[in-house]
Design a protein around this motif. Structure first.
Motif, PDB file in Angstrom:
ATOM      1  N   THR A 134       0.751  -1.321   0.178  1.00 50.76           N
ATOM      2  CA  THR A 134       0.008   0.046   0.121  1.00 50.76           C
ATOM      3  C   THR A 134       0.832   1.154   0.119  1.00 50.76           C
ATOM      4  O   THR A 134       2.056   1.267   0.304  1.00 50.76           O
ATOM      5  N   ALA A 135       0.471   2.399  -0.339  1.00 51.47           N
ATOM      6  CA  ALA A 135       0.998   3.641  -0.357  1.00 51.47           C
ATOM      7  C   ALA A 135       1.672   3.929   0.979  1.00 51.47           C
ATOM      8  O   ALA A 135       2.733   4.152   1.102  1.00 51.47           O
ATOM      9  N   ALA A 136       0.905   3.449   2.287  1.00 55.66           N
ATOM     10  CA  ALA A 136       1.395   3.470   3.365  1.00 55.66           C
ATOM     11  C   ALA A 136       2.782   2.572   3.943  1.00 55.66           C
ATOM     12  O   ALA A 136       3.719   2.976   4.372  1.00 55.66           O
ATOM     13  N   MET A 138      11.930   6.306  -6.171  1.00 63.46           N
ATOM     14  CA  MET A 138      11.255   5.520  -5.177  1.00 63.46           C
ATOM     15  C   MET A 138      10.040   6.310  -4.896  1.00 63.46           C
ATOM     16  O   MET A 138       8.904   5.847  -4.866  1.00 63.46           O
ATOM     17  N   ALA A 139      10.272   7.705  -4.532  1.00 66.25           N
ATOM     18  CA  ALA A 139       8.885   8.454  -4.001  1.00 66.25           C
ATOM     19  C   ALA A 139       8.187   8.928  -5.241  1.00 66.25           C
ATOM     20  O   ALA A 139       6.988   9.177  -4.841  1.00 66.25           O
ATOM     21  N   SER A 140       8.550   8.622  -6.513  1.00 61.36           N
ATOM     22  CA  SER A 140       7.843   9.069  -7.667  1.00 61.36           C
ATOM     23  C   SER A 140       6.648   8.045  -7.906  1.00 61.36           C
ATOM     24  O   SER A 140       5.607   8.701  -8.642  1.00 61.36           O
ATOM     25  N   GLY A 141       6.611   6.939  -7.407  1.00 61.85           N
ATOM     26  CA  GLY A 141       5.690   5.903  -7.647  1.00 61.85           C
ATOM     27  C   GLY A 141       5.921   5.349  -9.037  1.00 61.85           C
ATOM     28  O   GLY A 141       5.577   4.287  -9.514  1.00 61.85           O
ATOM     29  N   MET A 142       7.129   5.345  -9.585  1.00 61.99           N
ATOM     30  CA  MET A 142       7.740   4.567 -10.837  1.00 61.99           C
ATOM     31  C   MET A 142       8.176   3.357 -10.214  1.00 61.99           C
ATOM     32  O   MET A 142       8.576   3.477  -9.032  1.00 61.99           O
ATOM     33  N   GLU A 143       7.751   2.175 -10.827  1.00 56.11           N
ATOM     34  CA  GLU A 143       8.074   0.761 -10.457  1.00 56.11           C
ATOM     35  C   GLU A 143       9.161   0.094 -11.142  1.00 56.11           C
ATOM     36  O   GLU A 143       9.718  -0.968 -10.866  1.00 56.11           O
ATOM     37  N   ILE A 144       9.524   0.582 -12.280  1.00 52.65           N
ATOM     38  CA  ILE A 144      10.595  -0.143 -13.133  1.00 52.65           C
ATOM     39  C   ILE A 144      11.423   0.774 -13.438  1.00 52.65           C
ATOM     40  O   ILE A 144      11.327   2.032 -14.099  1.00 52.65           O
ATOM     41  N   ALA A 185      -1.044   6.327  -8.944  1.00 54.67           N
ATOM     42  CA  ALA A 185      -2.413   5.646  -8.603  1.00 54.67           C
ATOM     43  C   ALA A 185      -2.201   4.163  -9.256  1.00 54.67           C
ATOM     44  O   ALA A 185      -1.252   4.035 -10.079  1.00 54.67           O
ATOM     45  N   PRO A 186      -3.167   3.238  -8.999  1.00 54.45           N
ATOM     46  CA  PRO A 186      -3.270   1.607  -9.392  1.00 54.45           C
ATOM     47  C   PRO A 186      -3.624   2.000 -10.909  1.00 54.45           C
ATOM     48  O   PRO A 186      -4.059   2.938 -11.338  1.00 54.45           O
TER      49      PRO A 186
END
Ligand SMILES: Cc1ncc(C[n+]2csc(CCOP(=O)(O)OP(=O)(O)O)c2C)c(N)n1
Ligand SMILES: [Mg+2]
Lengths: 324, 643
Positions: free
Chosen positions: A303-305, B263-269, B437-438
């Motif tokens: 999760t974001a958390a 890591m903080a940006s939400g990018m995952e690859i 977001a997902p």
């Protein structure tokens, strides 16, 4: 004025869950030449999608550039018609985060064995779960008859007017020499039931299934494969309980039909380099080979958390506290 | 003020060994700042020593900026002029935003690496040199001669050379001084700058954490020995007053900041292929990315890395690929594909010297134009550049958002200077909305098309595989709103127009950057990237001389914010200061008609129709404020930047 929030907000699905028919997998009308072998490949994959009832939205056809690479446009699924030679790494990127998608790759002999050759070796090694179809017409079709790495020696083309200088690259032998391979098959476009059966087996294999399809190019090499088409002597049909199954009626058409155990890699390599007869069937299959996505895709859902917590831990490593 | 990471179990046992030095009788000079260099052969640990010193200084409330000194080869021959390896640390009692001028104090493990730095122009005239003296007694007479003659020469040139029996003292504490001398030197430095020994101890304990108690103890012993040696044997010391730090900060280099930002940006690859100076970001990321659900993919080459990232973006969340100039060039065709197919993508280019393999470990700003204009045809993308370590953290977050909101590639430029420089910045307050977001998997309503470009902005909602009813084939071929291949002239122009409009729509969201210095006047210096601190320091110096000048630093290079043109017009002259090649008018063949300008100058001249001059230095080293100060003075006096 454009309102991004409104435009980007998801809407309510309205799904009709009738069974899919072949029509559901039709995209725009195919624009290949009359009698082009790609048409047979298109029919085979559309039939596969319908038989397997693949949800069109969960299926992606990825391709490079070339006549063969137009195939995704003719499908009713998602598609990614990318750059010359780069279909494989794009497909890998899709698969890594979306193992839920069925991924197919369509590539040509120039696309895969020349400009994309580096990716080919590594895609085999990653062994991600996808079906790769190499449409091998032994020529560059889209760019009008230049020599390809798979063109036989002596072939006259626009860039080899006095005949091709070198022995061709054998895509089957090359693939069978690569590391971490798990499925290698050979098919021909003019035997639709066998082609279908091979693609069907490839689809059900977990890992990268590599299917080289000898594909006719009536425009530039109209008689290239006549010897194989007209003379069943020149084809060696490989069948096995763990390999290709064909109906007796089909098998009877071939003089040379043999049982080949696809777990036998040495034998597969011999067959692939056989000069006399073109092997058709499943040369190699090893369901136990590691898939890259299995060791790289995390299963746990964060999760974001959770993520915030993990990042705070990283910050802690580098933090200096306020003075005083 | 102490760091809480001190290993408490060691404290007790070591307390007895704390130097009980006699009363400190040294002369103490209070200074505002200093540039310190620690240099050795590579493998002798000067880099670790320098970085630790910077961390100690930061923890005790100082502004710091570090610059790595690295040889091009992994193991250059010992005692060679080209082999200097180490760190430059600028410490100040203010917010330090660049590596400063020549060194005030140099600690060298041998005289050859010292000579290397002298020849590179790294030493301030008359500066203090603390030199390992074991070479004076070496069995090889050639070495003795080289050492003594160098010492004599340096002294004759006015440097304050102090020969120090570093190894000899270390031998009292370890039988392998080769491996611990750097911690002895760290102690010496801490003593020389009257740092809090407790903080230094905690730093050493942290540096060697997990390596065994024995090793930690030995290094602590060496640290203390060095501290004591400096206190008792040097008749001088420096005091740089600390500044109050009101908030928690993090101390990292630019590449670590970049990795944290990703890591903080939400990018995952993050897909990459190793290349200096970008790689270290992926090293750190490889270690920790999975903790936030991400992964680093080392592809077979840069093209594959970019393709992999595009595939991942296409099917899910925006992905990132990290590289340096040569890899950037290889990715260009795919960046064009991402533009054409309108797939979000973040490309980080940690610039190094070029062309070709160029200066692989050193700094240059030569990729701005390829970042903007690379790829064939019209391939618009957003280009931004980090100016500080803090930017390296925040810009990947912005880049991901822009890439996804506008469905296009975003290039983030940093450089070798930022990659390895450390500078503290306020510990970020994480926000959950930074994480993407997902992936949207909702059904697409009947009639919606995959490229339903808004006529004003070019924006539309992108369909992702998995969304029922959204099936289409993205393509690099010209296509219509349904993503059908279309070669007709009108459709081609429709696509070109909308892809370009998105940049204009994005440009409307940009705010004009702040001018540093006088709001109008005789000269405006424009810069981008890692040179910000140097330029501002030089501008401040010249303003202090009574001149009315300013500087402007651009984060967004493509597109540029509205209002920049108006700013340029408020100054009598405008020039850029950059680290990309510009022809020099004093060279015989160079005229106004054939001069090639540095990257940003080309852009400003083309867009604003102003006669923007440029000054650049491409020596593979960060700019120095003193040099830029002189350039500005020249420009004001003579109207030309290069004389
Ligand atoms: C980078 C790049 N180089 C060259 C081309 C031109 N090109 C397009 S398709 C092709 C060869 C196609 O041959 P093949 O892969 O065998 O596909 P076929 O058309 O035969 O199916 C070439 C050279 C291109 N599109 N991009
Ligand atoms: Mg071909």
């Amino acid at each position: 004025m454009f309102d991004p929030i409104k435009t980007l907000s998801p809407s309510v699905p309205d799904i009709d869950d009738d069974a899919y028919s072949m029509d559901d997998f039709e995209g725009v009308n195919a624009r290949w030449c009359h009698a082009c072998g790609n048409n047979a490949i298109l029919t085979a994959v559309q039939k596969l999608c319908a038989e397997e009832q693949l949800a069109p939205e969960k299926t992606v056809f990825v391709s490079g550039i070339g006549c063969s690479s137009r195939l995704p446009h003719y499908m009713g699924t998602y598609g990614f018609h990318a750059l010359h030679g780069r279909a494989l790494p794009i497909a890998e990127g899709i698969k890594i985060r979306r193992p839920d998608l069925h991924v197919f790759v369509n590539t040509g002999d120039g696309d895969c064995c020349s400009i994309g050759a580096g990716h080919w070796i590594h895609a085999m090694r990653y062994n991600m779960n996808m079906t790769v179809l190499l449409h091998d017409n032994q020529i560059y079709g889209l760019t009008k008859k230049q020599i390809s790495p798979t063109s036989p020696r002596g072939l006259v083309s626009s860039t080899s007017p006095r005949g091709a200088y070198l022995e061709p690259l054998n895509p089957l032998a090359a693939t069978l020499g690569m590391s971490n391979i798990s499925f290698v098959a050979n098919a021909v476009d003019w035997l639709p039931s066998v082609l279908y059966e091979i693609i069907h087996q490839a689809f059900h294999h977990r890992g990268l299934s590599f299917v080289r399809i000898v594909q006719r190019c009536p425009r530039y090499l109209p008689h290239q494969f006549d010897e194989y088409m007209k003379d069943p002597e020149r084809i060696l049909l490989l069948t096995h309980a763990q390999g290709l199954h064909v109906q007796d009626a089909v098998a009877r058409r071939f003089k040379h039909c043999m049982e080949h155990d696809p777990s036998d890699l040495d034998r597969a390599r011999e067959l692939a380099t056989n000069q006399e007869r073109l092997p058709v069937g499943i040369l190699y299959r090893n369901p136990g080979v590691l898939c890259y996505e299995d060791v790289r895709t995390s299963v746990e859902h964060l999760t974001a958390a959770d993520k915030v917590k993990a990042l705070e831990r990283e910050f802690d490593k580098f933090t200096v506290q306020p003075t005083s | 003020m102490n760091d809480s990471t001190a290993t408490s179990e060691l404290d007790g046992s070591l307390a007895a060994q704390t130097p009980t030095s006699a009363v400190d009788q040294r002369r103490v000079d209070e200074i505002r700042d200093h540039v310190v260099e620690v240099i050795s052969d590579s493998g002798e640990g000067a880099q670790k020593c320098g970085q630790s010193f910077a961390s100690i200084a930061a923890k005790t409330g100082h502004g710091v900026w570090t610059v790595e000194i690295i040889p091009a080869e992994i193991e250059p021959p010992a005692r060679s002029i080209e082999g200097a390896s180490g760190n430059r640390i600028r410490v100040g009692s203010y917010y330090v935003n660049n590596g400063g001028d020549e060194a005030d104090v140099v600690i060298a493990f041998n005289e050859q690496v010292l000579l290397g730095r002298e020849r590179a122009g790294g030493l301030k005239p008359g500066c203090t040199i603390l030199l390992e003296n074991k070479w004076r007694h070496h069995q090889d007479p050639a070495i003795v001669t080289a050492y003594t003659s160098t010492c004599e020469q340096l002294m004759a040139d006015g440097y304050q050379v102090r020969e120090i029996p570093m190894e000899q003292v270390c031998l009292q504490h370890t039988n392998n001084p080769q491996r611990g001398k750097n911690m002895f030197v760290l102690g010496m430095l801490s003593g020389l700058y009257r740092q809090d020994l407790e903080v230094a101890r905690a730093q050493v304990a942290f540096t060697f954490r997990g390596k065994g108690e024995q090793l930690v103890k030995r290094n602590l012993r060496l640290l203390e020995a060095g501290y004591e040696w400096a206190t008792q044997n040097l008749e001088f010391a420096f005091e740089i007053p600390s500044v109050e730090r009101k908030e928690a900060q993090i101390v990292v280099n630019g590449n670590t900041a970049l990795a944290l930002g990703i890591m903080a940006s939400g990018m995952e690859i993050c897909a990459m292929y190793p290349i200096t100076p970008a790689t270290s970001a992926s090293h750190y990321l490889s270690d920790v990315f999975e903790n936030v659900g991400g992964m680093v993919h080392q592809a077979e080459d840069e093209i594959a890395a970019c393709a992999f990232a595009i595939g991942a973006s296409y099917a899910g969340k925006c992905a990132v690929t990290i590289t340096s100039g040569p890899g950037m060039a290889l990715k260009q065709e795919l960046i064009g594909l991402a533009t054409m197919a309108e797939i979000p993508l973040v490309i980080v280019d940690v610039q190094r010297g070029g062309p070709s393999t160029g200066l692989p470990t050193k700094v240059e700003q030569g990729d701005l134009l390829q970042a903007i204009f690379g790829s064939h045809g019209d391939a618009p993308r957003v280009v931004m550049a980090a100016a500080t370590i803090e930017d390296c953290f925040y810009l990947p977050i912005a880049a991901r958002k822009i890439a996804e909101a506008f469905n296009l590639p975003v290039v983030l430029l940093t450089d070798a200077n930022l990659a390895t420089a450390q500078q503290p910045f306020a510990r970020p307050q994480l926000r959950k909305e930074w994480f993407a977001a997902p992936v949207d998997q909702s059904a697409i309503p009947e009639g919606e098309r995959p490229y339903d470009w808004d006529d004003t902005t070019g924006l539309y909602r992108r369909f992702t595989p998995g969304q029922p009813g959204g099936m289409h084939t993205v393509t690099g071929l010209a296509h219509d709103r349904s993503s059908r291949v279309a070669y007709d002239p009108a459709t081609n122009e429709e696509g070109l127009k909308h892809r370009s409009l998105k940049l204009a729509a994005f440009q409307k969201t940009l705010t004009v950057p702040e001018v540093f210095g006088d709001p109008q006047g005789d000269l405006l210096v424009v810069g981008w990237g890692s040179t910000k601190g140097v330029i501002e320091e030089a501008v401040a110096r010249v303003r202090a001389e009574g001149q009315s000048i300013a500087s402007l630093h651009l984060t967004y290079l493509q597109p540029m914010a509205s209002g920049i043109g108006d700013i340029l017009k408020r100054y009598r002259q405008v020039m850029t200061v950059e680290m990309s090649w510009a022809d020099r008018l004093e060279d015989d063949l160079i005229t106004y008609e054939n001069r090639r300008y540095s990257n940003l100058a080309w852009l400003l001249r083309a867009r604003y129709l102003i006669d923007v001059d440029c000054w650049s230095e491409v020596r593979g080293q960060p700019l120095k404020p003193r040099m830029v100060t002189e350039v500005i003075r020249n420009k004001l006096a003579q109207g030309v930047s290069h004389v």
